[in-house]
Design an enzyme around this catalytic site. Structure first.
Site, PDB file in Angstrom:
ATOM      1  N   HIS A  52       0.866  -1.192   0.000  1.00 22.30           N
ATOM      2  CA  HIS A  52       0.000   0.000   0.000  1.00 22.30           C
ATOM      3  C   HIS A  52       0.895   1.232   0.000  1.00 22.30           C
ATOM      4  CE1 HIS A  52      -3.955   2.027   1.175  1.00 22.30           C
ATOM      5  NE2 HIS A  52      -3.069   3.011   1.084  1.00 22.30           N
ATOM      6  N   HIS A  54       1.660   5.318  -1.714  1.00 19.43           N
ATOM      7  CA  HIS A  54       1.318   6.504  -2.498  1.00 19.43           C
ATOM      8  C   HIS A  54       2.612   7.119  -3.028  1.00 19.43           C
ATOM      9  CE1 HIS A  54      -2.903   6.649  -1.114  1.00 19.43           C
ATOM     10  NE2 HIS A  54      -2.398   6.158   0.003  1.00 19.43           N
ATOM     11  N   LYS A 138      -9.099  -0.285  -6.241  1.00 19.39           N
ATOM     12  CA  LYS A 138      -9.175   0.376  -4.933  1.00 19.39           C
ATOM     13  C   LYS A 138     -10.531   1.032  -4.724  1.00 19.39           C
ATOM     14  CE  LYS A 138      -7.791   1.936  -0.968  1.00 19.39           C
ATOM     15  NZ  LYS A 138      -6.702   2.935  -0.805  1.00 19.39           N
ATOM     16  N   HIS A 176     -10.636   1.023   1.440  1.00 16.60           N
ATOM     17  CA  HIS A 176     -10.475   2.031   2.491  1.00 16.60           C
ATOM     18  C   HIS A 176     -11.728   1.921   3.353  1.00 16.60           C
ATOM     19  CE1 HIS A 176      -9.060   6.020   4.116  1.00 16.60           C
ATOM     20  NE2 HIS A 176     -10.292   5.933   4.608  1.00 16.60           N
ATOM     21  N   HIS A 214      -4.885  -0.603   5.760  1.00 16.77           N
ATOM     22  CA  HIS A 214      -4.485   0.194   6.932  1.00 16.77           C
ATOM     23  C   HIS A 214      -5.483   0.086   8.099  1.00 16.77           C
ATOM     24  CE1 HIS A 214      -7.253   2.849   4.859  1.00 16.77           C
ATOM     25  NE2 HIS A 214      -6.330   3.277   3.999  1.00 16.77           N
ATOM     26  N   ASP A 288       1.213   2.648   3.594  1.00 16.85           N
ATOM     27  CA  ASP A 288       0.345   3.805   3.352  1.00 16.85           C
ATOM     28  C   ASP A 288       1.173   5.089   3.396  1.00 16.85           C
ATOM     29  OD1 ASP A 288      -1.939   5.241   2.763  1.00 16.85           O
ATOM     30  OD2 ASP A 288      -2.679   5.291   4.826  1.00 16.85           O
TER      31      ASP A 288
END
Length: 389
Positions: A52, A54, A138, A176, A214, A288
């Protein structure tokens, strides 16, 4: 794409498998086991992946990518750019941007994802699977986190045909897990999401592979462990293993400890640590890591996200050592994720040495700076920068 063809056969997921035990299916790392009972100075583990991550784009991508590529072999790259990555064509283009930004000689492999919307089509899922570069979809509930305004408003209604196609294509759904109902307390958003959306979804589509991203609560731990192994799993971040919600307010408001899902009570943190260090195959590493300009964090309406890529492995090692479970670190960082996705485990190794090092105050990029997690602190474990065969 010259980078694509050699990777397609290696990285295409294999069919989901059924597992009847919570014990790791790999041979024990006797070296790690011995170290768990003493005071280790060095730990060699299979090179990890980040499930995970970004990476953003532009100047930020160029600045942060080397931090992940230094320690991780592969990463599931999140699609919440502006505009979001909603098609396979855009995912391939974004992947090309990442590959061009890699340091020379890096073996890092980005695994791409699609951003699910109310209008995503089943045909797009078929195209994504055939591409060989898209590995998951996602789910952002609309308004749940950074750049989620284009997210889903009706997962069990408008998105059901897409989810049914994902079952056929063995394409995981990455969730999420928070509701966005303003009447729900911020600290209860994950719990309510499980009750209202996730549990009904698993009941309706039990063959859909789901990663609850997460996780932050005891409720999420209990839900994941109530589900069939191999079909429902969870990623866990360093911040949710090390920090509770007090970290947001100690010595004043701490914007660099603000993330979504927000940090929770100490009892929830302890439950997550116990689950992750137990040896269960249902949990794996997902940082994350979410870079933001310092000015965007330290302002009247600071954005959510913690930048952990440079320190993540050091912090995970700290958690497992404190729990007396260093012998279980390798499965969490390097085995459980690829096993769930149906991908091969990495073959190279990485060495973590007990060598105290101080985390920089900031990392520069383009026109600004990014503040990392544990900024200015001294960490005990130092990962090697190069893979070892």
């Amino acid at each position: 794409n010259p980078h694509l063809k050699p990777l397609v056969s290696l990285l295409r997921p294999s069919p989901a498998h059924r597992v009847r035990t919570h014990l790791p299916r790999h041979r024990p790392n006797t070296r790690a086991s011995a170290m768990a009972t003493s005071t280790p100075q060095e730990l060699t583990i299979t090179r990890p992946d980040d499930w995970h991550l970004h990476l953003r784009d532009g100047d930020v991508l160029a600045a942060v990518l080397p931090h992940s590529a230094r320690h991780f072999e592969r990463a599931i790259v999140m699609p919440n750019l502006k505009p979001p990555v909603t098609t396979t064509a855009r995912a391939i283009a974004y992947r090309d941007e990442i590959l061009k930004a890699l340091p020379p000689g890096s073996s890092f492999v980005p695994l791409m994802t699609l951003y699910l919307t109310d209008s995503t089509s089943p045909e797009e899922i078929k195209i994504a699977r055939k591409s060989g570069v898209v590995f998951a979809v996602k789910l952002y509930p609309a308004g749940a986190t950074t750049n989620s305004q284009d997210g889903v408003t009706d997962i069990l209604g408008k998105c059901l045909p897409v989810l049914e196609e994902m079952v056929k294509q063995e394409m995981p759904l990455l969730v999420h897990g928070e509701v966005t109902d303003p009447h729900v307390d911020t600290f209860d958003r994950e719990k309510v999401f499980i009750e209202r959306i996730l549990a009904p979804l698993v009941q309706k589509l039990p063959q859909l592979k789901i990663v609850m991203e997460h996780i932050t609560t005891m409720d999420a731990v209990n839900f994941v462990e109530s589900c069939k192994e191999g079909h429902v799993a969870a990623t866990v971040t360093p911040q949710h293993l090390l920090l509770n919600r007090n970290a947001l307010f100690q010595g004043g408001l701490q914007p660099h400890n603000y993330c979504l899902p927000v940090l929770k009570r100490e009892t929830h943190r302890q439950a997550i640590v116990s689950a992750v260090t137990s040896g269960s195959r249902q949990y794996f590493l997902g940082t994350d890591s979410a870079p933001h300009d310092k000015r965007m964090k330290e302002c009247s309406c600071g954005c959510a996200g913690i930048y952990s890529a440079p320190v993540a492995l050091s912090l995970y090692a700290k958690v497992f050592e404190q729990a007396g479970a260093l012998d279980k670190l390798e499965a969490f960082t390097s085995f459980n994720g690829p096993d769930f996705y149906g991908l091969p485990r990495n073959t190279s190794k990485i060495v973590l040495r007990r060598s105290p090092w101080k985390v920089p105050a900031t990392y520069a990029y383009g026109s600004g700076v990014i503040v990392p997690m544990s900024t200015g602190n001294t960490l005990e474990w130092l990962p090697s920068d190069q893979p070892e065969e």
